[in-house]
Design a protein around this motif. Structure first.
Motif, PDB file in Angstrom:
ATOM      1  N   PHE A  10     -27.378  -5.963  27.132  1.00 43.96           N
ATOM      2  CA  PHE A  10     -26.371  -7.200  27.187  1.00 43.96           C
ATOM      3  C   PHE A  10     -25.151  -6.818  27.332  1.00 43.96           C
TER       4      PHE A  10
ATOM      5  N   VAL B 263     -33.362  -4.010  26.849  1.00 42.31           N
ATOM      6  CA  VAL B 263     -32.846  -5.025  27.520  1.00 42.31           C
ATOM      7  C   VAL B 263     -31.472  -4.901  27.275  1.00 42.31           C
TER       8      VAL B 263
ATOM      9  N   ARG C 148     -33.222 -15.965  24.713  1.00 33.06           N
ATOM     10  CA  ARG C 148     -32.354 -14.922  25.490  1.00 33.06           C
ATOM     11  C   ARG C 148     -32.800 -13.704  25.960  1.00 33.06           C
TER      12      ARG C 148
ATOM     13  N   SER D 254     -25.009  -9.413  22.226  1.00 36.51           N
ATOM     14  CA  SER D 254     -26.436  -9.015  22.211  1.00 36.51           C
ATOM     15  C   SER D 254     -26.955 -10.245  20.874  1.00 36.51           C
TER      16      SER D 254
ATOM     17  N   LYS E 168     -35.425 -14.524  28.803  1.00 34.99           N
ATOM     18  CA  LYS E 168     -34.627 -14.838  30.082  1.00 34.99           C
ATOM     19  C   LYS E 168     -34.013 -13.534  31.045  1.00 34.99           C
ATOM     20  N   ARG E 169     -33.457 -12.671  30.189  1.00 32.99           N
ATOM     21  CA  ARG E 169     -32.819 -11.572  30.751  1.00 32.99           C
ATOM     22  C   ARG E 169     -33.661 -10.258  30.961  1.00 32.99           C
ATOM     23  N   MET E 170     -34.993 -10.299  30.340  1.00 34.95           N
ATOM     24  CA  MET E 170     -35.612  -9.036  30.158  1.00 34.95           C
ATOM     25  C   MET E 170     -36.289  -8.603  31.750  1.00 34.95           C
TER      26      MET E 170
ATOM     27  N   TYR F  32     -35.542  -5.561  33.670  1.00 33.68           N
ATOM     28  CA  TYR F  32     -35.732  -4.319  33.032  1.00 33.68           C
ATOM     29  C   TYR F  32     -37.193  -4.154  32.733  1.00 33.68           C
TER      30      TYR F  32
ATOM     31  N   GLU G 223     -33.406  -5.538  20.798  1.00 35.88           N
ATOM     32  CA  GLU G 223     -33.357  -5.551  22.262  1.00 35.88           C
ATOM     33  C   GLU G 223     -34.421  -4.696  23.016  1.00 35.88           C
TER      34      GLU G 223
END
Length: 296
Positions: free
Chosen positions: A100, A98, A137, A104, A140-142, A145, A176
């Motif tokens: 950032f 992932v 975090r 990060s 939420k972002r992964m 990806y 990450e």
């Protein structure tokens, strides 16, 4: 290269992500002549043309760049074919990360490690909050990806099945990187072709994550015991330096060995800085653990 490994007492070797294309003819001859057997191959192997140093993350299936994703697919398929050619049972894979742009979450963890690494509580409540926030975090972002990664793996399952090669999804040391440690069991069960992919446990990576207070090493092994294909074995010291000889770090290999099964591949994965004597001593330690585990 193969002859040197055999001289150190090994009959089987893993071909790493540092194998240059120029080494392939010699490897094929060594296999043909019965000098050694190839247990496993680590993606990408052989390296893409023009790449001369180890590069397991040269291309990532998680990338939003379609050219990179296409290159990952091309060279991963090439690795699977090569693994079948040399008689390897498993291709070990990294599944991307992932990204950032700023701040990060893993960097924050590495900057403030827990006060009691490796313990059940892994430090004080304030550090637990840092870990929980980092995981939040990541989750939420992964999704974007992770969706790309899963699609990439699905696209190679049929080929691996046809070639008789298993895919070993390796646990990673960086926060990450994918998959998240807790997601392995569910992810492996979700594959469209069952039994082709399994869990590959890197003991050093797991210890680094335990030092950060992210996982419990033993619990990680227990959660994935049913799906484990093999192990990368190397020691890790208090500063997180891995690929060390056994006994020079903190890992409890007696605990790790309790999860070994006769069908597993046990691969010693060391820094090139180690001496032959350190490699032989580590091999002997693994043989002792195998004897204690299986009585042979």
């Amino acid at each position: 290269m193969i002859q040197e490994m055999v001289a150190l007492g090994f009959s089987h070797v893993e071909l790493s992500h540092g194998i240059r294309i120029s080494l392939v003819p010699g490897i094929l001859k060594a296999v043909q002549d019965g000098i050694a057997q190839i247990s496993s191959v680590h993606n990408f192997c052989p390296l893409p043309t023009g790449i001369t140093t180890a590069a397991p993350n040269l291309f990532m299936p998680s990338s939003g760049d379609t050219r990179e994703a296409d290159q990952w697919l091309r060279h991963t398929k090439r690795t699977i074919d090569f693994a079948a050619q040399v008689g390897a049972r498993v291709v070990v894979l990294h599944l991307g990360c992932v990204e950032f742009l700023w701040f990060s979450p893993g960097k924050k963890l590495r900057a403030k490690p827990p006060k009691q690494p490796g313990t059940e509580d892994a430090g004080d409540d304030s550090y637990k909050a840092v870990v929980d926030a980092a995981l939040a975090r990541m989750r939420k972002r992964m999704p974007v990806y992770w969706t790309r990664t899963k699609a990439g793996i699905e696209s190679i399952l049929a080929q691996a099945s046809e070639r008789g090669v298993k895919l070993g999804v390796e646990n990673r040391e960086k926060f990450e990187e994918l998959p998240l440690d807790a997601d392995f069991p569910e992810y492996l069960k979700s594959m469209s072709i069952p039994g082709v992919a399994g869990y590959w446990h890197d003991a050093g990576h797991a210890h680094i994550k335990e030092q950060l207070g992210v996982i419990n090493h033993e619990q990680q092994l227990e959660a994935n015991a049913a799906n484990t294909l093999g192990f990368h074995i190397h020691d890790t010291d208090a500063k997180g330096r891995d690929h060390q000889p056994l006994g020079k770090g903190e890992i409890d290999f007696e605990m790790v060995s309790r999860f070994w099964k006769p069908e597993h591949l046990i691969v010693l994965e060391f820094s090139p800085r180690l001496t032959p004597e350190e490699i032989v001593a580590s091999r002997q330690r693994v043989e002792e653990l195998l004897s204690a585990r299986f009585g042979e």
